[in-house]
Write an enzyme that holds these catalytic residues in place. Structure first.
Site, short mmCIF file in Angstrom:
data_model
loop_
_atom_site.label_atom_id
_atom_site.label_comp_id
_atom_site.label_asym_id
_atom_site.label_seq_id
_atom_site.Cartn_x
_atom_site.Cartn_y
_atom_site.Cartn_z
N ASP A 126 0.82 -1.22 0.00
CA ASP A 126 0.00 0.00 0.00
C ASP A 126 0.85 1.27 0.00
O ASP A 126 2.09 1.20 -0.05
CB ASP A 126 -0.96 -0.06 1.20
CG ASP A 126 -2.36 0.41 0.83
OD1 ASP A 126 -2.47 1.30 -0.02
OD2 ASP A 126 -3.33 -0.11 1.41
N ASP A 183 -10.01 3.64 -3.71
CA ASP A 183 -10.72 2.43 -3.28
C ASP A 183 -12.14 2.30 -3.86
O ASP A 183 -12.87 3.28 -3.98
CB ASP A 183 -10.85 2.41 -1.76
CG ASP A 183 -9.50 2.17 -1.09
OD1 ASP A 183 -8.48 2.20 -1.80
OD2 ASP A 183 -9.50 1.95 0.12
C1 GLA Z 1 -6.02 1.25 1.25
C2 GLA Z 1 -6.13 0.30 0.07
C3 GLA Z 1 -7.26 -0.70 0.32
C4 GLA Z 1 -7.03 -1.46 1.60
C5 GLA Z 1 -6.85 -0.48 2.77
C6 GLA Z 1 -6.40 -1.18 4.04
O1 GLA Z 1 -7.12 2.09 1.34
O2 GLA Z 1 -6.33 1.00 -1.12
O3 GLA Z 1 -7.38 -1.59 -0.78
O4 GLA Z 1 -5.90 -2.27 1.48
O5 GLA Z 1 -5.88 0.52 2.46
O6 GLA Z 1 -6.21 -0.28 5.10
#
Ligand code: GLA
Length: 375
Positions: A126, A183
């Site tokens: 991430d 996301d």
């Molecule tokens: C980010 C990523 C998500 C997930 C969250 C976990 O937002 O884009 O896909 O992995 O972190 O905290």
């Protein structure tokens, strides 16, 4: 060996977020096998954020939370491997993960070695809490090097959301896939926005470093962490069709222990999976917008000379979409035309006046696998 095709599997985040533990992971892995999803190609079981203790151990290593994972990660990896599946985990290039757990900044080599020792096959990486001045490209290259030299084949799943011009440098890091957007949420608006954000980055997709449009929401039906309000079955069908046509990795995000039949039918649609997993991994292209960008016709030329042609109506009103065969490279003057089958309904399509067309209800699509035939 890592397959050079868009990775497929299941990930904990969309439904479970921090509510993860050993039994859930093992039960989900079993469900992947017993439901037939594994046979359809879904092979990675991925634990996302929130698996570790908030502090590293005395040895400096990341430590699984013993409340959640009482037997540790090597145990879990072994059980998952016994089922013929692969095991994925999660870390982040900053000082903490997005949910505030310790992450791999300046510990890349130690963490890669730890992951390899546990027997993991996939690392989602991430982009939160990057120290000021630290360049994403450098941090990802560092983890890429750490993984490449850790002695185990570990698929590197970059997750920098397309930020900081990701497409320009991700291919230099060793990543096998890269998240191109923010996301996903379980809403129609989110699906539509993620599709439309692809239009300008299509040249960066394809083989070796697959453009990851984020985890699937099919079957969430408004439940779980990103569940918000849910989508209709038609909208889930369109979502899955778009991800396959774009050649995205396919990481299921619903609770697969309790999937309904329709969810399973969508996720295992053989014609769409064949397009997603097409051996040639050609890039998709938009042949035309029928009016504006709510009406794209998206095409992918496949390894056997077939064309996947997707008509999408992302608007709130019915729409007619069309494209000429000549625009698709099919030469009427050389006695060639297209004949095809729709991936969900089995409906047949032939050209009329050398034109292919579809009449679509709002928020629906039709995707055809078209064959080139002699006139
Ligand atoms: C980010 C990523 C998500 C997930 C969250 C976990 O937002 O884009 O896909 O992995 O972190 O905290």
């Amino acid at each position: 060996m890592i397959k050079n095709l868009p990775p497929m599997g299941w990930n904990t985040w969309n439904t479970f977020a921090q509510n993860i533990q050993e039994e859930l992971i093992l039960d989900s892995a079993k469900a992947l096998v017993s439901s037939g999803l594994k046979d359809a190609g879904y092979e990675y079981v991925v634990i996302d954020d929130c698996w570790a203790l908030k502090e590293r151990g005395a040895d400096g290593r990341l430590t699984p939370d013993p409340q959640k994972f009482p037997h540790g990660m090597k145990y879990l990896a072994d059980r998952i491997h016994e089922m013929g599946l692969k095991f994925g985990m999660y870390s982040c290039c900053g000082t903490m993960t997005c949910a505030g757990y310790p992450a791999s900044f300046d510990r890349e080599f130690l963490d890669a070695e730890t992951f390899a020792g546990w027997g993991i096959d996939f690392l989602k990486y991430d982009y939160c809490f990057k120290p000021a001045g630290a360049e994403g490209a450098l941090l990802y290259r560092r983890m890429g090097l750490a993984l490449a030299s850790c002695g185990r084949d570990i698929l590197f799943s970059g997750c920098s959301w397309g930020a900081d011009k990701t497409p320009e440098w991700i291919g230099t890091t060793g990543a096998n896939m890269w998240r191109s957007t923010g996301d996903i949420f379980d809403t129609w608006e989110s699906v539509k926005s993620l599709i439309q954000q692809q239009y300008s980055i299509l040249p960066f997709g394809g083989k070796d470093c697959f453009n990851d449009m984020d985890m699937l929401i099919v079957g969430m039906n408004g439940k779980g962490h990103v569940g918000i309000k849910g989508c209709s079955q038609e909208e889930y069908r369109l979502h899955f069709a778009a991800w396959c046509l774009f050649g995205s990795p396919l990481m299921i995000g619903c609770d697969i222990r309790n999937m309904d039949e329709e969810t399973k039918r969508i996720l295992t649609n053989p014609a769409l999976l064949a397009i997603d997993q097409d051996a040639r991994c050609n890039r998709p292209y938009i042949i035309r917008f029928c009016g504006n960008d709510d009406y794209p016709i998206i095409v992918r030329n496949l390894a056997d000379g077939d064309l996947a042609v997707g008509f999408f109506n992302l608007s709130d009103s019915p729409a007619d979409l069309w494209v000429t065969e000549a625009d698709l490279g099919i030469s009427f003057r050389q006695n060639k035309i297209l004949e095809g089958t729709e991936v969900y309904s089995g409906r047949k399509l032939r050209s009329v006046n050398a034109t292919l067309s579809a009449s679509l209800a709002p928020h629906t699509c039709e995707v055809y696998r078209m064959k080139i035939v002699n006139l």
